[in-house]
Design a protein around this motif. Structure first.
Motif, mmCIF file in Angstrom:
data_model
loop_
_atom_site.group_PDB
_atom_site.id
_atom_site.type_symbol
_atom_site.label_atom_id
_atom_site.label_comp_id
_atom_site.label_asym_id
_atom_site.label_seq_id
_atom_site.Cartn_x
_atom_site.Cartn_y
_atom_site.Cartn_z
ATOM 1 N N LEU A 42 0.813 -1.213 0.000
ATOM 2 C CA LEU A 42 0.000 0.000 0.000
ATOM 3 C C LEU A 42 0.850 1.267 0.000
ATOM 4 C CD1 LEU A 42 -2.757 -1.082 2.563
ATOM 5 C CD2 LEU A 42 -2.959 -0.951 0.084
ATOM 6 N N LEU A 43 2.120 1.174 0.427
ATOM 7 C CA LEU A 43 2.996 2.344 0.381
ATOM 8 C C LEU A 43 3.284 2.782 -1.055
ATOM 9 C CD1 LEU A 43 5.732 1.787 3.138
ATOM 10 C CD2 LEU A 43 3.929 3.505 3.106
ATOM 11 N N MET A 44 3.194 1.840 -2.002
ATOM 12 C CA MET A 44 3.432 2.128 -3.418
ATOM 13 C C MET A 44 4.777 2.826 -3.628
ATOM 14 S SD MET A 44 -0.295 3.250 -4.888
ATOM 15 C CE MET A 44 -1.665 2.082 -4.908
ATOM 16 N N LEU A 45 5.825 2.216 -3.103
ATOM 17 C CA LEU A 45 7.169 2.771 -3.242
ATOM 18 C C LEU A 45 7.706 2.521 -4.644
ATOM 19 C CD1 LEU A 45 8.570 1.499 0.174
ATOM 20 C CD2 LEU A 45 7.865 3.826 -0.366
ATOM 21 N N PRO A 46 8.659 3.328 -5.101
ATOM 22 C CA PRO A 46 9.255 3.098 -6.425
ATOM 23 C C PRO A 46 9.932 1.730 -6.484
ATOM 24 C CG PRO A 46 9.847 5.267 -5.577
ATOM 25 C CD PRO A 46 9.196 4.537 -4.447
ATOM 26 N N GLU A 47 9.769 1.061 -7.613
ATOM 27 C CA GLU A 47 10.367 -0.266 -7.773
ATOM 28 C C GLU A 47 11.877 -0.155 -7.929
ATOM 29 O OE1 GLU A 47 6.549 -2.359 -10.011
ATOM 30 O OE2 GLU A 47 8.544 -2.352 -10.934
ATOM 31 N N ASP A 48 12.563 -1.189 -7.443
ATOM 32 C CA ASP A 48 14.030 -1.288 -7.557
ATOM 33 C C ASP A 48 14.728 -0.061 -6.971
ATOM 34 O OD1 ASP A 48 13.634 -3.696 -8.904
ATOM 35 O OD2 ASP A 48 13.494 -2.671 -10.835
ATOM 36 N N GLN A 49 14.187 0.438 -5.873
ATOM 37 C CA GLN A 49 14.802 1.596 -5.214
ATOM 38 C C GLN A 49 14.719 1.414 -3.705
ATOM 39 O OE1 GLN A 49 13.467 5.436 -6.601
ATOM 40 N NE2 GLN A 49 13.985 6.436 -4.671
ATOM 41 N N SER A 50 15.840 1.562 -3.034
ATOM 42 C CA SER A 50 15.875 1.428 -1.582
ATOM 43 C C SER A 50 15.369 2.713 -0.938
ATOM 44 C CB SER A 50 17.301 1.131 -1.118
ATOM 45 O OG SER A 50 17.355 1.021 0.289
ATOM 46 N N CYS A 51 14.419 2.571 -0.011
ATOM 47 C CA CYS A 51 13.822 3.736 0.647
ATOM 48 C C CYS A 51 14.121 3.713 2.141
ATOM 49 C CB CYS A 51 12.311 3.752 0.423
ATOM 50 S SG CYS A 51 11.832 3.940 -1.310
ATOM 51 N N TYR A 52 14.008 4.869 2.753
ATOM 52 C CA TYR A 52 14.253 5.036 4.185
ATOM 53 C C TYR A 52 12.894 5.084 4.888
ATOM 54 C CZ TYR A 52 16.782 6.673 8.342
ATOM 55 O OH TYR A 52 17.342 6.786 9.593
ATOM 56 N N LEU A 53 12.558 4.022 5.647
ATOM 57 C CA LEU A 53 11.217 3.846 6.192
ATOM 58 C C LEU A 53 11.231 3.840 7.712
ATOM 59 C CD1 LEU A 53 9.969 0.999 3.811
ATOM 60 C CD2 LEU A 53 9.730 3.471 3.520
ATOM 61 N N LEU A 54 10.100 4.219 8.282
ATOM 62 C CA LEU A 54 9.904 4.235 9.732
ATOM 63 C C LEU A 54 8.906 3.137 10.110
ATOM 64 C CD1 LEU A 54 10.284 5.569 12.537
ATOM 65 C CD2 LEU A 54 8.393 7.107 11.943
ATOM 66 N N ASP A 55 9.304 2.279 11.042
ATOM 67 C CA ASP A 55 8.423 1.220 11.549
ATOM 68 C C ASP A 55 7.955 1.637 12.941
ATOM 69 O OD1 ASP A 55 8.756 -2.401 12.088
ATOM 70 O OD2 ASP A 55 7.053 -1.041 12.164
ATOM 71 N N ILE A 56 6.710 2.077 13.038
ATOM 72 C CA ILE A 56 6.155 2.590 14.294
ATOM 73 C C ILE A 56 5.573 1.434 15.095
ATOM 74 C CG2 ILE A 56 4.482 4.189 15.301
ATOM 75 C CD1 ILE A 56 4.602 5.650 12.506
ATOM 76 N N GLY A 57 6.101 1.222 16.306
ATOM 77 C CA GLY A 57 5.710 0.053 17.089
ATOM 78 C C GLY A 57 6.351 -1.193 16.526
ATOM 79 N N CYS A 58 7.669 -1.144 16.340
ATOM 80 C CA CYS A 58 8.383 -2.221 15.642
ATOM 81 C C CYS A 58 8.422 -3.517 16.431
ATOM 82 C CB CYS A 58 9.796 -1.775 15.307
ATOM 83 S SG CYS A 58 10.822 -1.415 16.761
ATOM 84 N N GLY A 59 8.223 -3.449 17.764
ATOM 85 C CA GLY A 59 8.250 -4.662 18.572
ATOM 86 C C GLY A 59 9.595 -5.359 18.502
ATOM 87 N N SER A 60 9.573 -6.653 18.233
ATOM 88 C CA SER A 60 10.809 -7.437 18.182
ATOM 89 C C SER A 60 11.410 -7.475 16.788
ATOM 90 C CB SER A 60 10.541 -8.863 18.671
ATOM 91 O OG SER A 60 9.493 -9.459 17.939
ATOM 92 N N GLY A 61 10.919 -6.636 15.877
ATOM 93 C CA GLY A 61 11.524 -6.512 14.555
ATOM 94 C C GLY A 61 10.971 -7.454 13.507
ATOM 95 N N LEU A 62 9.786 -8.043 13.738
ATOM 96 C CA LEU A 62 9.223 -8.986 12.764
ATOM 97 C C LEU A 62 8.876 -8.290 11.451
ATOM 98 C CD1 LEU A 62 6.870 -11.113 15.070
ATOM 99 C CD2 LEU A 62 9.140 -11.715 14.208
#
Length: 545
Positions: A42-62
């Motif tokens: 659903l983020l619809m990020l550009p393909e084949d491009q590394s993005c800088y993302l925020l994981d809110i409530g990341c927990g144990s990193g799953l």
């Protein structure tokens, strides 16, 4: 059952024990991965491009591991120290921060290309302390999140709302903080698969139009039309051959994507495929000569006690949808279930697009299934069926005279008295043979599933042994290189060790999925028949008191 946010604050609820159970539970990990993949989609990020993302409530990193797997760099934040400790022990790649998001976030403006959050928003709506006010906490959170996102970036929140007022509070607060977007509900008509996603846009980038993505499972299928004569032919063929499974061809038209089945004919049970193919061609030629619709739109198959989910069904339906038409359907007629219930049991099924793509690649690994969000319940889509008469048959039925039956006193007396006599057959305590056979089939499926599980565990042990050998060889080579460096010699390469390592391929999980689907059918049928049987037992127990 109480909701977790009503039991204790998150930093207390997810203590050491609960954090370990949450992370080690394979079912939770699978659901978390499925929702993380959906949020990333659903983020619809550009393909084949590394993005800088925020994981809110990341927990144990799953969910962070999914972001890393897709080639993105991520930062995680959570309020539960025990969860973050486990994430550090698991050596996740993302940067981790201990932070109560309800107090806001101190990131520089325009830092992140996007943000995801899995099962967090409902915690912000709960006043677990006297100083916590949900409206203020949501406002601080959304305002600081809006600032930290680049213009046009998206934030996707999967959450479990308690009621409609909570949903409205969240959306109103996000809108006041500058966000655009709205609520998206996947599989809105399913109790188990229904998921809520809040899709927010942080403004609009130049040359980019913001539009809400499409929810899964919201398409309303048009009913597939079956001529009544076709239904009667299918029933006759299947019942005459019972308990042997039989198949047949469906003929008709594709009217604007909706199939109208107007004719059918049985396919003989021949071991020789050439004989069967020749018979079908001859039938099609004969039907064409008498101006009967000869366009193949699918096939039908009989079933016994709901037993139809197997590789033969999958392979045949896949061939129909790839070689003939993607709209081709299979009609399943369960003879035994129809006789036991007294209702006609017909199902119209079609393979889903997600399953078709995986089946074409013949790659049913744990990773590919999680990435495609595929489970046993999404192999097929069930289509509604509309049975109708032809115009000539309807006209004939209208012209038929209803016979006038005059009951005399002699004939009506016993009939009326018999209708009032109690029928004690319904109190027969003997187990329904239908239930007994279902239990036997369910046990057979459970045994087969156990065998599949053993094969998968054997593969896991084999991979662990090979990885241990690889690590041992690498350590030995590194020690040898250190000794060579002390002597001034060139170090030996490690690539040859990696090339010699051969990890065994993961066994296909398709058979396990089909067994799960078949067991699901058996348990549903048992649930339908267990109620009346238990009611009889309780009735007799009360009578014996």
């Amino acid at each position: 059952m109480s909701r977790p946010e009503h039991i204790a604050p998150p930093e207390i609820f997810y203590g050491d024990d609960e954090a370990k159970k949450y992370t080690q539970n394979s079912r939770i990990a699978s659901i978390q991965a499925e929702m993380a993949y959906r949020a990333l989609e659903l983020l619809m990020l550009p393909e084949d491009q590394s993005c800088y993302l925020l994981d809110i409530g990341c927990g144990s990193g799953l969910s962070g591991e999914i972001l890393e797997e897709e080639g993105h760099i991520w930062v995680g934040m959570d309020i539960a120290p025990s969860m973050l400790d486990i994430a550090r022990d698991r050596d996740v790649e993302g940067d981790l921060f201990l932070q109560d998001v309800g107090q806001g976030m101190a990131y520089r403006p325009g830092t992140f290309d996007g943000a995801i959050s899995i099962s967090v928003l409902q915690w912000l709506c709960n006043a677990d302390k006297q100083v916590n006010f949900p409206k203020q906490r949501l406002a601080r959170f959304f305002s600081t999140l809006y600032s930290s996102l680049k213009r046009g970036a998206r934030a996707i929140f999967q959450f479990y709302p308690e009621n409609d007022d909570q949903i409205q509070l969240i959306i109103d607060t996000a809108t006041r903080c500058g966000f655009e977007g709205g609520l998206l509900v996947d599989y809105p008509n399913s109790k188990k698969a229904k998921k809520y996603y809040l899709c927010l846009f942080a403004g609009q980038a130049a040359g980019q139009a913001n539009h809400m993505p499409k929810a899964l499972g919201e398409d309303v299928q048009e009913p597939q039309g079956l001529d009544a004569l076709v239904v009667l032919k299918i029933i006759k063929h299947c019942r005459e051959a019972y308990p042997t499974d039989v198949t047949g061809q469906l003929l008709g038209l594709d009217v604007r994507g909706v199939l109208e089945v107007t004719h059918c004919f049985p396919i003989p049970n021949e071991d020789n495929d050439d004989v069967s193919a020749r018979y079908q061609l001859d039938m099609m030629r004969c039907l064409r000569e008498v101006n009967v619709d000869n366009n193949t739109v699918g096939w039908y198959r009989s079933a016994t006690l709901g037993t139809f989910m197997d590789l033969t069904l999958i392979d045949t339906q896949y061939n129909y949808q790839t070689s003939l038409s993607s709209k081709s359907v299979v009609i399943i007629h369960d003879v035994s279930k129809s006789a036991a219930q007294g209702n006609l049991e017909l199902k119209a099924l079609r393979l889903t697009d997600k399953f078709m793509k995986l089946y074409a690649d013949k790659k049913f690994t744990t990773e590919s299934l999680a990435k495609a969000q595929l489970s046993f319940s999404t192999i097929f889509e069930e289509l509604p069926i509309r049975v109708h008469n032809s115009n000539l048959a309807s006209a004939l039925l209208q012209e038929l005279d209803t016979p006038n039956v005059t009951l005399t006193q002699e004939t009506s007396g016993p009939a009326s008295s018999d209708s009032l006599n109690p029928n004690f057959d319904i109190l027969e305590l003997e187990l329904d043979p239908f239930m007994e056979k279902n239990l036997e089939n369910l046990l057979d499926c459970a045994d087969a599933q156990q065998q599949e599980t053993n094969n998968y565990m054997y593969w896991q042990r084999s991979v662990a042994r090979e990885q241990a050998k690889l690590q041992s060889a690498l350590q030995k080579r590194r020690a040898e290189n250190q000794a060579r460096q002390t002597k001034g010699e060139a170090p030996l390469p490690e690539d040859d060790i990696h090339s010699q390592s051969r990890l065994p391929p993961e066994p296909s999980r398709l058979e396990s999925m089909l067994l799960n689907a078949q067991m699901h059918h058996y348990t549903k049928q048992l649930n339908q028949y267990a109620g009346p049987s238990l009611a009889r037992l309780f009735a007799v127990q009360e009578l014996q008191k």
